[in-house]
Motif scaffolding. Structure first.
Motif, mmCIF file in Angstrom:
data_model
loop_
_atom_site.group_PDB
_atom_site.id
_atom_site.type_symbol
_atom_site.label_atom_id
_atom_site.label_comp_id
_atom_site.label_asym_id
_atom_site.label_seq_id
_atom_site.Cartn_x
_atom_site.Cartn_y
_atom_site.Cartn_z
ATOM 1 N N PRO A 159 -6.463 -11.035 -46.228
ATOM 2 C CA PRO A 159 -7.857 -11.180 -46.656
ATOM 3 C C PRO A 159 -8.015 -10.987 -48.161
ATOM 4 O O PRO A 159 -8.851 -11.647 -48.784
ATOM 5 C CB PRO A 159 -8.578 -10.077 -45.869
ATOM 6 C CG PRO A 159 -7.739 -9.906 -44.636
ATOM 7 C CD PRO A 159 -6.323 -10.088 -45.104
ATOM 8 N N HIS B 107 -9.953 -13.759 -50.304
ATOM 9 C CA HIS B 107 -11.218 -13.377 -50.935
ATOM 10 C C HIS B 107 -11.178 -13.524 -52.456
ATOM 11 O O HIS B 107 -12.231 -13.435 -53.100
ATOM 12 C CB HIS B 107 -11.570 -11.926 -50.579
ATOM 13 C CG HIS B 107 -11.802 -11.704 -49.123
ATOM 14 N ND1 HIS B 107 -12.044 -10.455 -48.585
ATOM 15 C CD2 HIS B 107 -11.820 -12.576 -48.068
ATOM 16 C CE1 HIS B 107 -12.198 -10.562 -47.277
ATOM 17 N NE2 HIS B 107 -12.062 -11.837 -46.942
ATOM 18 N N THR C 157 -12.528 -12.661 -44.117
ATOM 19 C CA THR C 157 -11.911 -12.124 -42.896
ATOM 20 C C THR C 157 -11.658 -10.621 -42.956
ATOM 21 O O THR C 157 -10.575 -10.161 -42.576
ATOM 22 C CB THR C 157 -10.581 -12.846 -42.624
ATOM 23 O OG1 THR C 157 -9.711 -12.666 -43.759
ATOM 24 C CG2 THR C 157 -10.790 -14.329 -42.383
#
Length: 449
Positions: free
Chosen positions: A354, A358, A387
């Protein structure tokens, strides 16, 4: 807010450069994990790593991550990271294979039903207010440690409400040693490293043994009492599957440890990072104070306040984007398959991050900028782009529990205090499986509304 990414059909594959003889990319992952992983997307959509004698693949594209997380029979829980985590969590919900997940999820879902959340939130609010009550104007505190004490009190209360001094249970020290032991095993995935009798390995084994004894005694006490205390452990003891079978003591232990680490470590990290981000962005902090003064008027936040605190909620979402606690995870391939048009053999480990996703500029414009207002748009993130809690059937069962706790803590504390990290100190993350900051100090200043 991320853009709605249009799927492509020409996914690239490559091997990460600069692998060392014998060790491969393990030293880079150990010493510079975040920069190393975040930079992998520049090499391809599916990037191969060498970790000592082992190979792993990193899914860097959101389409591939979506496939990885939604096809859970082909990409099962396992691999370098999850296999190490099972040493602590056993066969709990976060680490169990797909064959066990459906039964466990159905049995545990009542513990996180929306009707129970107001009750949990009331416990959260009491513990947040009680933990911060001794604070005084001008106090200088170890901020991550303070947030860890707060989330420990909240998690223990919601798990073991019947225990008169749930917050004083010796789970804090046990979970700290366990979390660091798991991190060492994950970040140094070399065969046999966890069997060397180092002080860290001995602390890990001792803490794991002590934690099992704590949960054994609590389970025995609850079974003997036979009372529903409206907490998580009561649900674990009372839930039944389709055949009328309950969870065994070993299964309950695994779920308790899973909830403890998720509730303590991850939320504490989120809160610690949130204060640093707010301090570095005074205009956002001032807007937060205005929102809290309008809604709370100096009192602690309650569950029913949260719909009236939209900026507070966006601050939680943006903190999770920049600093997702579970920043790297793994899956294991159960049969020969193709991912992004590239062959992946059965038994291979697939990693996804993630943190990497991100910070992709094509998904989140100006990805390094703390901008809670990016979440004002009504468009939802495209699957696979944002996520922090996973995706699909394996999405974290306690996502709303965790974001509620974080929002209540930020609202209650920021309504009364300005939290200012000590100038000229470097706030850096631990090299760990959880994106937690290293110890740093901050000054508490009582706000005059």
């Amino acid at each position: 807010m991320p853009t709605q990414y249009r799927p492509t059909f020409q996914y690239t594959s490559a091997t990460a450069p600069r692998a060392l003889p014998l060790l491969g990319h393990a030293p880079a992952l150990l010493h510079h994990p975040y920069d190393f992983v975040a930079g992998l997307a520049a090499h391809g959509d599916l990037v191969r790593l060498r970790l000592g004698p082992l190979d792993a693949y990193v899914a860097c594209h959101p389409d591939l991550v979506r496939q990885l997380l939604t096809e859970d029979r082909t990409y099962d829980k396992g691999g370098l990271i999850l296999d190490k985590a099972r040493e602590v969590f056993g066969n709990g919900l976060a680490t169990c294979p797909a064959a066990d997940h459906r039964r466990q999820r159905r049995m545990l879902q009542p513990a996180f039903h929306r009707d129970r959340l107001p009750g949990y939130a009331a416990m959260m609010a009491e513990e947040i207010a009680g933990t911060t009550a001794p604070w005084s104007d001008g106090d200088v505190i170890d901020l991550p440690a303070a947030m860890y004490r707060l989330t420990t009190a909240v998690t223990a209360r919601c798990l073991f409400a019947a225990h008169e001094r749930a917050g004083s249970l010796p789970v804090h020290a046990c979970m700290d040693a366990v979390a660091r032991g798991v991190a060492r095993r994950i970040m140094l995935p070399l065969p046999g490293a966890d069997r060397i009798p180092t002080p860290g390995n001995r602390r890990f084994r001792r803490a794991r043994r002590d934690l099992r004894e704590i949960t054994r005694r609590l389970i025995a006490d609850y079974r003997a009492a036979g009372t529903d205390h409206h907490d998580l452990l009561s649900v674990l003891l009372s839930t039944r599957d389709e055949d009328g079978r309950g969870l065994s003591d070993n299964e309950i232990h695994d779920q308790v440890v899973t909830f403890l680490l998720a509730g303590m470590e991850t939320t504490a990290a989120t809160l610690s990072w949130a204060w640093t981000l707010l301090a570095a962005n005074p205009p956002v902090r001032e807007r937060l104070h205005t929102e809290l003064d309008t809604v709370l008027d100096g009192r602690p936040a309650r569950h029913e306040d949260l719909p009236s605190l939209p900026l507070t909620g966006r601050i939680v979402s943006e903190t999770l984007r920049l600093h997702p606690p579970a920043w790297i995870l793994s899956r294991t391939v159960t049969a020969d398959t193709e991912l992004g048009g590239h062959r992946v053999p059965a038994g291979a480990t697939i990693l996804y991050s993630p943190y990497l996703l991100h910070r992709r500029a094509d998904l989140f414009p100006h990805p390094g900028r703390f901008d809670p207002d990016r979440w004002l748009t009504t468009a939802r993130p495209a699957p696979g782009t944002y996520t922090p809690f996973g995706l699909g059937a394996r999405r974290c069962i306690g996502d709303t529990f965790g974001t509620t706790e974080a929002a209540l803590a930020i609202a209650t504390i920021a309504s009364r205090w300005t939290v200012t990290p000590t100038p000229h100190q470097s706030v850096r993350p631990h090299r760990s499986s959880s994106l937690s900051p290293r110890p740093f100090t901050a000054t508490l200043t009582r706000r005059a509304r």
